[in-house]
Scaffold this active site. Structure first.
Site, PDB file in Angstrom:
ATOM      1  N   ASP A 113     -16.730 -10.529  -5.869  1.00  0.00           N
ATOM      2  CA  ASP A 113     -17.051  -9.265  -5.285  1.00  0.00           C
ATOM      3  C   ASP A 113     -15.058  -9.008  -6.244  1.00  0.00           C
ATOM      4  OD1 ASP A 113     -16.891  -6.582  -3.894  1.00  0.00           O
ATOM      5  OD2 ASP A 113     -14.999  -7.695  -2.630  1.00  0.00           O
ATOM      6  N   ASP A 144     -15.283 -10.007   0.269  1.00  0.00           N
ATOM      7  CA  ASP A 144     -14.117  -9.711   1.296  1.00  0.00           C
ATOM      8  C   ASP A 144     -14.750  -9.218   2.462  1.00  0.00           C
ATOM      9  OD1 ASP A 144     -14.677  -7.703   0.533  1.00  0.00           O
ATOM     10  OD2 ASP A 144     -12.370  -6.700   0.263  1.00  0.00           O
ATOM     11  N   ASP A 172     -19.569  -5.304   1.120  1.00  0.00           N
ATOM     12  CA  ASP A 172     -20.748  -6.196   0.276  1.00  0.00           C
ATOM     13  C   ASP A 172     -20.787  -6.791   1.692  1.00  0.00           C
ATOM     14  OD1 ASP A 172     -17.905  -7.747   1.157  1.00  0.00           O
ATOM     15  OD2 ASP A 172     -17.060  -7.936  -0.839  1.00  0.00           O
TER      16      ASP A 172
HETATM   17  P1  ADP Z   1     -16.058  -3.442  -4.852  1.00  0.00           P
HETATM   18  O1  ADP Z   1     -17.336  -4.497  -5.930  1.00  0.00           O
HETATM   19  O2  ADP Z   1     -15.242  -4.242  -6.003  1.00  0.00           O
HETATM   20  O3  ADP Z   1     -14.971  -4.362  -3.963  1.00  0.00           O
HETATM   21  P2  ADP Z   1     -15.911  -1.513  -3.379  1.00  0.00           P
HETATM   22  O4  ADP Z   1     -17.653  -1.839  -3.614  1.00  0.00           O
HETATM   23  O5  ADP Z   1     -15.727  -1.848  -2.000  1.00  0.00           O
HETATM   24  O6  ADP Z   1     -15.728  -2.373  -4.784  1.00  0.00           O
HETATM   25  O7  ADP Z   1     -15.864   0.066  -3.926  1.00  0.00           O
HETATM   26  C1  ADP Z   1     -16.155   0.533  -4.672  1.00  0.00           C
HETATM   27  C2  ADP Z   1     -15.527   1.886  -5.639  1.00  0.00           C
HETATM   28  O8  ADP Z   1     -15.621   2.468  -4.584  1.00  0.00           O
HETATM   29  C3  ADP Z   1     -14.522   1.741  -6.133  1.00  0.00           C
HETATM   30  O9  ADP Z   1     -13.245   0.532  -6.496  1.00  0.00           O
HETATM   31  C4  ADP Z   1     -13.315   2.403  -5.378  1.00  0.00           C
HETATM   32  O10 ADP Z   1     -13.629   3.314  -6.454  1.00  0.00           O
HETATM   33  C5  ADP Z   1     -14.803   3.357  -4.675  1.00  0.00           C
HETATM   34  N1  ADP Z   1     -14.428   3.457  -2.847  1.00  0.00           N
HETATM   35  C6  ADP Z   1     -15.064   2.383  -1.779  1.00  0.00           C
HETATM   36  N2  ADP Z   1     -14.276   3.190  -1.067  1.00  0.00           N
HETATM   37  C7  ADP Z   1     -13.649   3.844  -1.404  1.00  0.00           C
HETATM   38  C8  ADP Z   1     -12.250   4.384  -0.185  1.00  0.00           C
HETATM   39  N3  ADP Z   1     -12.459   4.200   1.225  1.00  0.00           N
HETATM   40  N4  ADP Z   1     -11.649   5.156  -0.768  1.00  0.00           N
HETATM   41  C9  ADP Z   1     -11.004   5.399  -2.214  1.00  0.00           C
HETATM   42  N5  ADP Z   1     -12.783   4.582  -3.120  1.00  0.00           N
HETATM   43  C10 ADP Z   1     -13.505   4.176  -2.553  1.00  0.00           C
HETATM   44 MG    MG Z   2     -15.234  -5.325  -1.462  1.00  0.00          MG
END
Ligand code: ADP
Ligand code: MG
Length: 693
Positions: free
Chosen positions: A393, A588, A592
């Site tokens: 991730d 983390d 995920d």
């Molecule tokens: P990753 O897979 O890189 O860990 P996440 O699944 O946690 O990313 O989130 C994917 C995308 O969704 C982030 O890159 C962001 O653009 C958006 N996102 C998710 N949660 C938030 C939040 N609380 N505030 C702003 N953007 C968010």
């Molecule tokens: Mg993440």
């Protein structure tokens, strides 16, 4: 050897409930029988070996709907340990002495002369007094139609007595008991790392009550109370610092000895120690609920997640007994030599097959826990050792997870930059996402006071939505809020590897913020080591957009998939699994957790802070340090090597022993002594896992 323990149970008030508890207790793997006494409010449980703690038993009672009072339970466990430790030391000495006498005696032919001069009733008396606990076990097992390793040895004793070899029978009995102790000693030693960990739990707390400082047992602290911690004392609870500054040694949880600075507002963990400075802490979680308490609990429960190789070994051990019996029968048939037959019956050590795996696993898991690696079961070490696909991730895992807002762009004239930021930060007020923290930090920097969001809703992988001052505010990624819009400014920032956070107010795009996150510095080297250890395929899975991700993936030389929703991540894991790959997922725990749970081995980074990560992952890294990933992979490999060596060693030992015994070269007395040695060999070999760097 079987042991009997008694535990108190509170709250049972009908015969049916006692039966219910009894049934649940009987389902615990190592419990042989359980009897619940309604009147005395206790259970008498016969166990295969003394468990390191009573977690599984306590759980069983709780499943039935009752409770084991905490304090008394600990007291019982502790008593058991000290006692066995002392007995073990004594037995070690006696074992050595008797072994010497037996070997020398056998060599000089003393035992034969002794046998001739001892009257049969004396011999029988010695054998019966020495061996009755074992004979009783064998008899009880026979009633349950179970054949144990001791059943064969008992047959051996009978055979020796039948031909009037009293000394042989007595020595065999002696070594049967020594073997039992060697076995429980081995198990006890392997659990030591775990016990040492558990012993680090704080015992007392200074609580502020009615303006006065009182010292109470930790269990009596209530959530919300203020505890006072002086330098050098253990912080008794998980909590938030109200007052004071200190550097805290968090090694008990993270394995990292470098202390961290804390001040008002910081989170601190139970069992960590502040240096230089007193703290006042508001208690949030106590005892078993604290991060430390749960880590200990999870390590304790690791025994339940057994490695597959262990079930194979267990099955083999069960199947091995009839084979030995058959070899004994054949030996007698061909040689007509009762002594050789006896030697065959007593030389086999089926228990060592069953011990070989758990001993190594316990050593590895216990040692890992002290280093900030929480491994929830031997099963996961086993799987990790053969893993070939690593999915990672991105946000919070690969990057520092402390993004900073570097640019801001406002569309609407009606809204100032500060207003946009205030709306966004208010909506993000209760989000756990690292990007949310970045937005809040930017608002703090500009001294904006946030509004209280209503109807807060987190949309995993997309962003958040909430009502702020009566407006619907949405904060999230392009896919969610600005898909299909042409925004050249945004494209340019993304190509620089920045993550954009779009803001929509009442359905209208009002602007965006650009967040910059730094790659964790240790990552390139850690990935290199993983590749060297045999991780063939490494891939980034991220909810971030493709442009931002591509820049990073290219730098690391890994594959990537962008714009993944949490369910997409699960699907990818499943697809690889369907291809027959063994998938490790590192995340983390933010957005995920389901993918972590789906992976063959889910590894959570920096789990000390986030609850979901600690729960969902199979292996939790208690500090945010990527070096731990190749480290735990290497530990898994090494552990499996030790396990295989243990099994191989036991197998060879048995084959050689059986051959020598059947051919009459190994006299029964020495065969009996030889039987108790492999356990100690296994222990010595597995102890290597405790010492790894
Ligand atoms: P990753 O897979 O890189 O860990 P996440 O699944 O946690 O990313 O989130 C994917 C995308 O969704 C982030 O890159 C962001 O653009 C958006 N996102 C998710 N949660 C938030 C939040 N609380 N505030 C702003 N953007 C968010
Ligand atoms: Mg993440």
């Amino acid at each position: 050897m079987t042991q009997t323990i008694e535990i108190p149970i509170e709250g049972m008030d009908c015969a049916d409930c006692a039966l219910h508890v009894q049934k649940e207790l009987a389902s615990v793997p190592y419990v042989l029988s359980a009897e619940v006494l309604l009147g005395a409010e206790k259970a008498i449980i016969e166990v295969e070996h003394l468990p390191a703690d009573l977690t599984l038993i306590r759980r069983a009672v709780e499943r039935a709907g009752y409770r084991v009072p905490e304090a008394r339970q600990e007291a019982i466990t502790r008593l058991g340990t000290e006692f066995t430790d002392r007995v073990m030391r004594l037995f070690g000495m006696v074992f050595g002495a008797v072994l010497l006498i037996v070997v020398v005696g056998e060599w000089l032919g003393v035992s034969e002369r002794l046998t001739e001069s001892i009257p049969w009733y004396l011999g029988l008396g010695v054998v019966l007094t020495g061996g009755y606990p074992i004979f009783l076990d064998v008899f009880k097992a026979a009633l349950r139609r179970k054949v144990t390793a001791h059943t064969l040895m008992t047959l051996g004793v009978l055979a020796a007595m039948a031909v009037g070899e009293w000394v042989t029978a007595a020595v065999v009995v002696f070594f049967m008991r020594v073997g039992d102790y060697a076995e429980s000693f081995t198990a006890e030693r392997a659990r030591r790392a775990l016990k040492e960990l558990a012993s680090l739990a704080p015992q007392t707390a200074r609580v502020l009550r009615g303006g006065e400082e009182v010292t109470v047992p930790v269990e009596e602290v209530r959530v919300g109370e203020t505890v006072i911690v002086r330098p050098g004392e253990k912080i008794p609870v998980d909590g938030e610092v109200l007052e004071g500054h200190a550097t805290v040694d968090q090694a008990t949880i993270t394995g990292e000895s470098m202390p961290v600075d804390v001040g008002p507002g910081a989170r601190v963990f139970a069992a960590t120690i502040p240096q230089l400075g007193s703290l006042r802490v508001r208690a949030i979680r106590i005892g078993r609920e604290s991060t430390f308490g749960r880590v200990v609990q999870m390590v304790e429960e690791a025994e339940a997640h057994r490695a597959e190789i262990q079930s194979v070994a267990d099955k083999f051990a069960a199947w091995y007994l009839p084979v030995v019996a058959a070899i004994a029968a054949l030996t007698f048939f061909f040689s007509r030599d009762p002594l050789a037959t006896t030697a065959v019956l007593v030389v086999a050590c089926a228990c060592s097959f069953a011990l070989a795996t758990p001993i190594a696993m316990m050593a590895a898991i216990g040692a890992g826990a002290r280093r900030g690696l929480l491994i929830k079961g031997g099963k996961y070490l086993e799987t990790l050792a053969r893993a070939d696909t690593l999915l990672i991730d991105k946000t919070g895992t690969l990057t520092l997870g402390k993004p900073r807002i570097s640019e801001q762009w406002t569309v609407s004239r009606a809204q100032t930059d500060d207003e946009l930021l205030r709306f966004a930060a208010s909506a993000e007020r209760y989000s756990e996402h690292p990007l949310a923290e970045a937005v809040r930090a930017a608002a703090r920097e500009r001294n904006l006071s946030l509004a209280e969001p209503e109807d807060f809703e987190a949309l995993p992988g997309l962003g958040v939505r909430a009502r702020v001052d009566g407006h619907i505010v949405e904060v999230g990624n392009r896919r969610a809020l600005a898909s299909g819009m042409s925004l050249p400014q945004a494209d340019a920032l993304e190509a620089q590897g920045k993550t954009l956070i779009f803001v929509r107010v009442d359905g209208e795009l009002t602007g965006f913020l650009a967040a910059e996150d730094t790659l964790r510095p240790e990552i390139p080297a850690a990935l290199e080591r993983l590749r060297a250890l045999g991780m063939r395929h490494i891939e980034l899975l991220t909810g971030d957009n493709p442009r931002t991700t591509a820049a990073l993936a290219a730098r690391l030389g890994v594959d990537y998939r962008a714009e993944m929703l949490p369910e997409d991540k699960i699907a990818v894991v499943k697809r690889y699994q369907a291809e027959g790959r063994t998938v490790v997922m590192v995340g983390d725990g933010v957005n995920d957790a389901p993918a972590l749970a789906q992976a063959d081995v889910g590894i959570a980074m920096g789990a000390a802070g986030t609850d979901v990560a600690l729960e969902a992952a199979h292996i939790a890294l208690m500090r945010e340090d990527w070096n731990l990933v190749p480290q735990v992979f290497a530990i898994a490999r090494r552990t499996m090597k030790v396990v295989k060596f243990n099994l191989g060693f036991t197998a060879v030992y048995n084959v050689v022993g059986l051959t020598l015994a059947a051919s009459g070269i190994l006299p029964p007395i020495l065969a009996a002594a030889a039987q108790s040695l492999p356990d100690l060999g296994i222990l010595a070999n597995s102890a290597r896992l405790l010492r790894q760097e």
